[in-house]
Design a protein around this motif. Structure first.
Motif, PDB file in Angstrom:
ATOM      1  N   LEU A   9      15.725 -46.063   5.293  1.00  0.00           N
ATOM      2  CA  LEU A   9      15.520 -45.353   6.557  1.00  0.00           C
ATOM      3  C   LEU A   9      15.144 -46.319   7.681  1.00  0.00           C
ATOM      4  N   LEU A  10      14.329 -47.330   7.351  1.00  0.00           N
ATOM      5  CA  LEU A  10      13.961 -48.320   8.367  1.00  0.00           C
ATOM      6  C   LEU A  10      15.203 -49.081   8.827  1.00  0.00           C
ATOM      7  N   ALA A  11      16.047 -49.476   7.878  1.00  0.00           N
ATOM      8  CA  ALA A  11      17.278 -50.184   8.244  1.00  0.00           C
ATOM      9  C   ALA A  11      18.176 -49.304   9.104  1.00  0.00           C
ATOM     10  N   ILE A  12      18.277 -48.033   8.762  1.00  0.00           N
ATOM     11  CA  ILE A  12      19.099 -47.101   9.538  1.00  0.00           C
ATOM     12  C   ILE A  12      18.536 -46.951  10.950  1.00  0.00           C
ATOM     13  N   LEU A  13      17.216 -46.914  11.077  1.00  0.00           N
ATOM     14  CA  LEU A  13      16.586 -46.828  12.394  1.00  0.00           C
ATOM     15  C   LEU A  13      16.928 -48.057  13.231  1.00  0.00           C
ATOM     16  N   ALA A  19      23.149 -49.758  17.706  1.00  0.00           N
ATOM     17  CA  ALA A  19      24.311 -48.991  18.151  1.00  0.00           C
ATOM     18  C   ALA A  19      24.074 -48.400  19.541  1.00  0.00           C
ATOM     19  N   LEU A  20      22.867 -47.901  19.777  1.00  0.00           N
ATOM     20  CA  LEU A  20      22.537 -47.357  21.096  1.00  0.00           C
ATOM     21  C   LEU A  20      22.550 -48.441  22.165  1.00  0.00           C
ATOM     22  N   ALA A  43      24.773 -45.803  12.025  1.00  0.00           N
ATOM     23  CA  ALA A  43      23.831 -46.620  11.272  1.00  0.00           C
ATOM     24  C   ALA A  43      23.961 -46.382   9.773  1.00  0.00           C
ATOM     25  N   VAL A  44      24.128 -45.122   9.372  1.00  0.00           N
ATOM     26  CA  VAL A  44      24.318 -44.809   7.944  1.00  0.00           C
ATOM     27  C   VAL A  44      25.609 -45.438   7.439  1.00  0.00           C
ATOM     28  N   GLU A  45      26.658 -45.366   8.256  1.00  0.00           N
ATOM     29  CA  GLU A  45      27.944 -45.951   7.864  1.00  0.00           C
ATOM     30  C   GLU A  45      27.817 -47.462   7.662  1.00  0.00           C
ATOM     31  N   ARG A  46      27.133 -48.129   8.568  1.00  0.00           N
ATOM     32  CA  ARG A  46      26.971 -49.582   8.463  1.00  0.00           C
ATOM     33  C   ARG A  46      26.081 -49.959   7.293  1.00  0.00           C
ATOM     34  N   THR A  47      25.066 -49.157   7.042  1.00  0.00           N
ATOM     35  CA  THR A  47      24.218 -49.403   5.872  1.00  0.00           C
ATOM     36  C   THR A  47      25.041 -49.288   4.593  1.00  0.00           C
ATOM     37  N   GLY A  48      25.890 -48.281   4.531  1.00  0.00           N
ATOM     38  CA  GLY A  48      26.761 -48.112   3.375  1.00  0.00           C
ATOM     39  C   GLY A  48      27.698 -49.291   3.198  1.00  0.00           C
ATOM     40  N   GLN A  49      28.222 -49.835   4.301  1.00  0.00           N
ATOM     41  CA  GLN A  49      29.112 -50.995   4.225  1.00  0.00           C
ATOM     42  C   GLN A  49      28.372 -52.223   3.698  1.00  0.00           C
ATOM     43  N   ILE A  50      27.130 -52.397   4.119  1.00  0.00           N
ATOM     44  CA  ILE A  50      26.343 -53.531   3.643  1.00  0.00           C
ATOM     45  C   ILE A  50      26.061 -53.393   2.151  1.00  0.00           C
ATOM     46  N   VAL A  51      25.699 -52.186   1.722  1.00  0.00           N
ATOM     47  CA  VAL A  51      25.438 -51.954   0.300  1.00  0.00           C
ATOM     48  C   VAL A  51      26.702 -52.195  -0.518  1.00  0.00           C
ATOM     49  N   GLN A  52      27.837 -51.755  -0.004  1.00  0.00           N
ATOM     50  CA  GLN A  52      29.111 -51.963  -0.709  1.00  0.00           C
ATOM     51  C   GLN A  52      29.389 -53.448  -0.903  1.00  0.00           C
ATOM     52  N   MET A  53      29.139 -54.256   0.136  1.00  0.00           N
ATOM     53  CA  MET A  53      29.333 -55.699   0.014  1.00  0.00           C
ATOM     54  C   MET A  53      28.388 -56.297  -1.016  1.00  0.00           C
ATOM     55  N   MET A  54      27.158 -55.804  -1.061  1.00  0.00           N
ATOM     56  CA  MET A  54      26.189 -56.300  -2.031  1.00  0.00           C
ATOM     57  C   MET A  54      26.650 -55.988  -3.452  1.00  0.00           C
TER      58      MET A  54
END
Length: 379
Positions: free
Chosen positions: A122-126, A132-133, A246-257
């Motif tokens: 949640l902190l990363a998404i924030l 993004a804003l 932000a959720v989409e980008r977090t998911g992309q980072i997790v996918q790369m990991m």
């Protein structure tokens, strides 16, 4: 010219990264426990002897340990490593026992354990939502702006205007999708699907290895196809859309990991690329010299890493606890304490082995082994 941030700034940056992220992680556990009426005996940032602390009116000891490499929340009733009922726990008065971690149903215990990693995400998404804003959403089309001469893209016959639809069987919607895919696949041969003049075509290409060195002297090896982007499209983002991006980008980072870990497990990537606390400290010092936006973005990345690693199903980590709770929920009774104890011993050994490996890697990246090798050479 190689630039270094210096030891003092590096240590300060490391504390500014690890301290808040560990605090946020443990606060997730603490708040979830408090929500379900579990008393916390201690809340510690860092391990080892207490450097400073105080006790609040609920009886929780808030403290800072001398070794800032983690933290913990000790809930009432945690009298053994596997957090299972014991004779000592059964001897507690009924009212006091009801406020312990073990007294709670399995679904509440699972939420308490999962709350730490969830808060890290949640902190990363924030943070990513804030970026993004502030900077908008860059969506460069997956179109070849130029096939750089002498690269794999040029050798494969790609040309300006070709719209890339897939690489290695994975759909590509934006240029950023291509970069993320290619970057971690140096040396791999892939199929590139594209559209030229309204007609679909495909070609095989081997992703080249691009060796780079940054201003701090760090060497990198990344995949490179040699496709220059078309004109980028940056659009403003509203308050309601920012969390979605932000959720989409977090998911992309997790996918790369996940993909990177898979490459290490299968031997396609060297274990020498794994880094530990020393690497985090080094990168923290470097990023803080690049500006607060780079440093805050690093906070988001490390927070995602912390949340992801803790969710791995390894005993001693939050994911290991959740695995046992899932088994308990299916079997309708806890796993035998003896089995859990042996599992946690194995998990502890695995964590220590990993820490030793990444520390050896870190010291190697700092040039220690080369220096020692030079000293041992006969004169």
């Amino acid at each position: 010219m190689i630039q270094t941030p210096g030891i003092v700034l590096t240590l300060l940056a490391f504390v500014l990264v690890i301290g808040p992220l560990v605090f946020v992680h443990e606060m997730g556990h603490y708040l979830a426990g408090r929500w379900f009426g579990v008393k916390a005996d201690a809340f510690s940032i860092g391990f080892g002897r207490e450097v400073a602390g105080w006790t609040d009116r609920r009886g929780t000891r808030w403290k800072i340990g001398w070794m800032p490499l983690g933290g913990y929340v000790k809930f009432a009733g945690d009298m053994n490593a596997v957090s299972q009922p014991s004779a000592e726990w059964l001897a507690l008065p009924a009212e006091e026992r009801a406020r312990t971690f073990q007294a709670k149903p399995v679904w509440q215990r699972a939420i308490i354990v999962a709350a730490g990693p969830v808060v890290n995400f949640l902190l990363a998404i924030l943070i990513l939502g804030g970026f993004a804003l502030a900077y908008g959403d860059a969506r460069t089309p997956a179109t070849v702006g130029q096939a750089i001469p002498g690269t794999a893209a040029a050798a494969a016959g790609l040309a300006a205007g070709d719209r890339i639809t897939a690489i290695g069987g994975r759909s590509m919607d934006t240029f950023e999708d291509m970069v993320r895919y290619v970057k971690i696949r140096a040396g791999e041969r892939v199929r590139i699907d594209y559209v030229r003049g309204g007609r679909a075509a495909s070609v095989e290409a081997t992703i080249a290895t691009d060796r780079q060195r940054d201003r701090f002297g760090n060497d990198y090896q990344v995949g490179l196809l040699g496709i220059a982007p078309a004109a980028p499209l940056v659009r403003p983002v509203g308050l309601l859309e920012a969390p979605v991006i932000a959720v989409e980008r977090t998911g992309q980072i997790v996918q790369m990991m996940v993909e990177t870990i898979g490459q290490i497990v299968t031997g396609r990537r060297s274990v020498k690329e794994l880094g530990g606390p020393l690497s985090i400290a080094k990168v923290s010092g470097e990023q803080i010299t690049l500006g607060w936006d780079a440093f805050v973005f690093l906070l988001a990345l490390v927070s995602i890493n912390l949340g992801f690693i803790n969710l791995l199903p390894v005993p001693m980590l939050d994911g290991g606890h959740l695995l046992f709770y899932a088994i308990e929920a299916v079997r309708r009774r806890p796993v035998a304490p003896e089995a859990m104890e042996w599992a946690y011993r194995g998990g502890l050994a695995a964590v220590f082995a990993l820490m030793l490996l990444v520390t050896i890697n870190d010291l190697g990246n700092f040039g220690l082994w080369r220096a020692l090798s030079g000293l041992l050479q006969p004169s």
